[in-house]
Motif scaffolding. Structure first.
Motif, PDB file in Angstrom:
ATOM      1  N   LEU A 244       0.832  -1.208   0.000  1.00 23.79           N
ATOM      2  CA  LEU A 244       0.000   0.000   0.000  1.00 23.79           C
ATOM      3  C   LEU A 244       0.861   1.249   0.000  1.00 23.79           C
ATOM      4  CD1 LEU A 244      -2.795  -0.942   2.593  1.00 23.79           C
ATOM      5  CD2 LEU A 244      -2.970  -0.876   0.102  1.00 23.79           C
ATOM      6  N   ARG A 245       2.010   1.176   0.660  1.00 23.50           N
ATOM      7  CA  ARG A 245       2.861   2.359   0.773  1.00 23.50           C
ATOM      8  C   ARG A 245       3.735   2.548  -0.459  1.00 23.50           C
ATOM      9  NH1 ARG A 245       3.091   1.630   7.188  1.00 23.50           N
ATOM     10  NH2 ARG A 245       1.965   3.542   7.628  1.00 23.50           N
ATOM     11  N   LEU A 246       3.987   1.471  -1.201  1.00 22.91           N
ATOM     12  CA  LEU A 246       4.817   1.588  -2.407  1.00 22.91           C
ATOM     13  C   LEU A 246       4.020   2.139  -3.586  1.00 22.91           C
ATOM     14  CD1 LEU A 246       7.621   1.119  -3.598  1.00 22.91           C
ATOM     15  CD2 LEU A 246       6.926  -1.221  -4.149  1.00 22.91           C
ATOM     16  N   ARG A 247       2.730   1.814  -3.618  1.00 25.78           N
ATOM     17  CA  ARG A 247       1.896   2.197  -4.763  1.00 25.78           C
ATOM     18  C   ARG A 247       1.984   3.700  -5.110  1.00 25.78           C
ATOM     19  NH1 ARG A 247      -3.589   1.707  -6.858  1.00 25.78           N
ATOM     20  NH2 ARG A 247      -3.576   3.430  -8.343  1.00 25.78           N
TER      21      ARG A 247
ATOM     22  N   ALA B 205      12.519   1.268   0.307  1.00 25.53           N
ATOM     23  CA  ALA B 205      11.420   0.618  -0.416  1.00 25.53           C
ATOM     24  C   ALA B 205      11.374   1.023  -1.885  1.00 25.53           C
ATOM     25  CB  ALA B 205      10.087   0.967   0.258  1.00 25.53           C
ATOM     26  N   VAL B 206      11.741   2.274  -2.179  1.00 23.82           N
ATOM     27  CA  VAL B 206      11.649   2.764  -3.553  1.00 23.82           C
ATOM     28  C   VAL B 206      12.976   2.594  -4.296  1.00 23.82           C
ATOM     29  CG1 VAL B 206      10.760   4.667  -4.962  1.00 23.82           C
ATOM     30  CG2 VAL B 206      10.042   4.495  -2.605  1.00 23.82           C
ATOM     31  N   GLY B 207      14.047   2.281  -3.564  1.00 28.65           N
ATOM     32  CA  GLY B 207      15.376   2.172  -4.176  1.00 28.65           C
ATOM     33  C   GLY B 207      15.427   1.257  -5.394  1.00 28.65           C
ATOM     34  N   PRO B 208      14.919   0.023  -5.294  1.00 31.81           N
ATOM     35  CA  PRO B 208      15.005  -0.879  -6.462  1.00 31.81           C
ATOM     36  C   PRO B 208      14.267  -0.324  -7.687  1.00 31.81           C
ATOM     37  CG  PRO B 208      14.579  -2.127  -4.460  1.00 31.81           C
ATOM     38  CD  PRO B 208      14.477  -0.681  -4.073  1.00 31.81           C
ATOM     39  N   ALA B 209      13.122   0.334  -7.458  1.00 33.17           N
ATOM     40  CA  ALA B 209      12.371   0.898  -8.597  1.00 33.17           C
ATOM     41  C   ALA B 209      13.146   2.058  -9.223  1.00 33.17           C
ATOM     42  CB  ALA B 209      10.988   1.365  -8.135  1.00 33.17           C
ATOM     43  N   LEU B 210      13.788   2.884  -8.396  1.00 34.68           N
ATOM     44  CA  LEU B 210      14.573   3.997  -8.935  1.00 34.68           C
ATOM     45  C   LEU B 210      15.796   3.465  -9.684  1.00 34.68           C
ATOM     46  CD1 LEU B 210      14.410   6.473  -5.884  1.00 34.68           C
ATOM     47  CD2 LEU B 210      13.447   6.872  -8.171  1.00 34.68           C
ATOM     48  N   ALA B 211      16.429   2.435  -9.125  1.00 29.61           N
ATOM     49  CA  ALA B 211      17.623   1.859  -9.780  1.00 29.61           C
ATOM     50  C   ALA B 211      17.245   1.232 -11.114  1.00 29.61           C
ATOM     51  CB  ALA B 211      18.264   0.825  -8.854  1.00 29.61           C
ATOM     52  N   ALA B 212      16.098   0.577 -11.170  1.00 28.73           N
ATOM     53  CA  ALA B 212      15.663  -0.063 -12.422  1.00 28.73           C
ATOM     54  C   ALA B 212      15.291   0.990 -13.467  1.00 28.73           C
ATOM     55  CB  ALA B 212      14.462  -0.971 -12.139  1.00 28.73           C
ATOM     56  N   ARG B 213      14.698   2.083 -13.014  1.00 28.68           N
ATOM     57  CA  ARG B 213      14.269   3.133 -13.943  1.00 28.68           C
ATOM     58  C   ARG B 213      15.444   3.959 -14.453  1.00 28.68           C
ATOM     59  NH1 ARG B 213      10.214   7.076 -14.704  1.00 28.68           N
ATOM     60  NH2 ARG B 213      11.007   8.106 -16.567  1.00 28.68           N
ATOM     61  N   PHE B 214      16.490   4.132 -13.636  1.00 22.40           N
ATOM     62  CA  PHE B 214      17.644   4.954 -14.015  1.00 22.40           C
ATOM     63  C   PHE B 214      18.931   4.139 -13.882  1.00 22.40           C
ATOM     64  CE2 PHE B 214      14.406   7.857 -12.283  1.00 22.40           C
ATOM     65  CZ  PHE B 214      14.158   8.608 -13.422  1.00 22.40           C
ATOM     66  N   PRO B 215      19.095   3.080 -14.699  1.00 24.03           N
ATOM     67  CA  PRO B 215      20.277   2.216 -14.560  1.00 24.03           C
ATOM     68  C   PRO B 215      21.560   3.001 -14.861  1.00 24.03           C
ATOM     69  CG  PRO B 215      18.995   1.649 -16.528  1.00 24.03           C
ATOM     70  CD  PRO B 215      18.202   2.667 -15.788  1.00 24.03           C
ATOM     71  N   GLY B 216      22.599   2.684 -14.135  1.00 22.75           N
ATOM     72  CA  GLY B 216      23.902   3.306 -14.380  1.00 22.75           C
ATOM     73  C   GLY B 216      24.090   4.640 -13.671  1.00 22.75           C
ATOM     74  N   ARG B 217      23.036   5.168 -13.062  1.00 19.09           N
ATOM     75  CA  ARG B 217      23.169   6.439 -12.337  1.00 19.09           C
ATOM     76  C   ARG B 217      23.598   6.164 -10.900  1.00 19.09           C
ATOM     77  NH1 ARG B 217      19.984  11.047 -14.728  1.00 19.09           N
ATOM     78  NH2 ARG B 217      19.114  10.091 -16.596  1.00 19.09           N
ATOM     79  N   ASP B 218      24.252   7.160 -10.297  1.00 17.91           N
ATOM     80  CA  ASP B 218      24.495   7.067  -8.863  1.00 17.91           C
ATOM     81  C   ASP B 218      23.175   7.304  -8.145  1.00 17.91           C
ATOM     82  OD1 ASP B 218      27.113   6.479  -8.912  1.00 17.91           O
ATOM     83  OD2 ASP B 218      27.836   8.489  -8.402  1.00 17.91           O
ATOM     84  N   LEU B 219      22.771   6.336  -7.338  1.00 15.14           N
ATOM     85  CA  LEU B 219      21.552   6.476  -6.538  1.00 15.14           C
ATOM     86  C   LEU B 219      21.982   6.759  -5.101  1.00 15.14           C
ATOM     87  CD1 LEU B 219      18.474   6.286  -6.206  1.00 15.14           C
ATOM     88  CD2 LEU B 219      18.715   3.806  -5.993  1.00 15.14           C
TER      89      LEU B 219
END
Ligand SMILES: C[S@@+](CC[C@H](N)C(=O)[O-])C[C@H]1O[C@@H](n2cnc3c(N)ncnc32)[C@H](O)[C@@H]1O
Length: 262
Positions: A19-22, A48-62
């Protein structure tokens, strides 16, 4: 540590992970082109959002930023952040100019949005994006009851006479951020179904890791158990159980995406 002096509980917060990720994913879906540069997960919590951000912006420093040691430890274990910084969002300053500052369910813990959000906007590279989601639930019974009960039971500690909600309406953020670029701002009410729980009210199980924390942090254990029992009882009228014991818990959230000129 938060301003309440007690650390967050990744475990309790994680109970409602889906519910919180949606809302975070709904926000991310509205982030389009982002120029070269780092991506900051501001108030990253347990990541919680890290994997989605990493997948959306591959190769960037997160880069994850949070104040809670317990939450940062969980985020570190995920392995998707290039760096995790412990800092207070109120005065955090990016080390390298970010291309995207993404903040899910965190900035409502910091007051003074009229200064904070422009300050974040000024940190971005040309063409950079600021994307923010915050609960806008302060007038709803789930949150109003916390204030009403705390001030009725413990008037020596809780007085909300001059209190103002920390989160404004979406249109106010649209006005605030307009000088910095193109702004989209909106609100969504998520009608969340919370399963029945063995003891207490399901809504309290949802709020106890977040909105309820600053209240019980100012009570003794005995006071807190009286407060929680009163809160559980009061929640039944606005959030009655359905035949299967679950409750419908409407939860309002405000969103904004600022895209700076290139
Ligand atoms: C509701 S959690 C959200 C975490 C994450 N963004 C997510 O979507 O799961 C809020 C986070 O804000 C952090 N936080 C609250 N006040 C803060 C402050 N003043 N400075 C830095 N982090 C803060 C808490 O430690 C917590 O991890």
């Amino acid at each position: 540590l938060t301003k309440t002096g007690t650390d967050w509980s990744p475990e309790t917060y994680g109970r409602f992970r889906g519910l919180r990720l949606r809302p975070a994913l709904d926000l991310l879906a509205q982030v389009r082109d982002v120029p070269a540069g780092a991506v900051v997960d501001l108030g990253c919590g347990a990541g919680a959002v890290g994997p989605a951000l990493a997948a959306r912006f591959p190769g960037r420093d997160l880069v994850g930023v949070d104040l809670s040691p317990a939450m940062l430890d969980e985020a570190r274990a995920l392995g998707c952040y290039a760096r995790l910084d412990r800092a207070d969002l109120a005065d955090w300053q990016a080390e390298a100019t970010p291309a995207l500052i993404f903040s899910n369910a965190a900035l409502h813990w910091v007051s003074g949005h009229d200064r904070l959000l422009p300050r974040l906007a000024r940190m971005l590279v040309p063409g950079g994006v600021l994307a923010v989601q915050m609960p806008a639930q302060y007038g709803a019974p789930s949150h109003a009851l916390l204030r009403d009960l705390a001030s009725a039971l413990f008037p020596d500690r809780f007085d909300f006479t001059d209190w103002h909600p920390p989160v404004a309406a979406a249109r106010e953020y649209a006005v605030l951020l307009a000088p910095f670029g193109a702004v989209e701002a909106w609100e969504t009410e998520y009608v969340q179904t919370l399963a029945s729980v063995a003891s207490g009210h399901p809504v309290r199980h949802f709020t106890e890791s977040t909105a309820m924390r600053p209240f019980v942090a100012r009570m003794t254990a005995a006071e807190a158990s009286h407060f929680v029992a009163s809160y559980d009882a009061a929640l039944s009228a606005p959030y009655p159980p359905q035949p299967d014991g679950s409750v419908l818990f409407p939860f309002r959230r405000v969103f904004m995406v600022l895209t700076c000129p290139s």
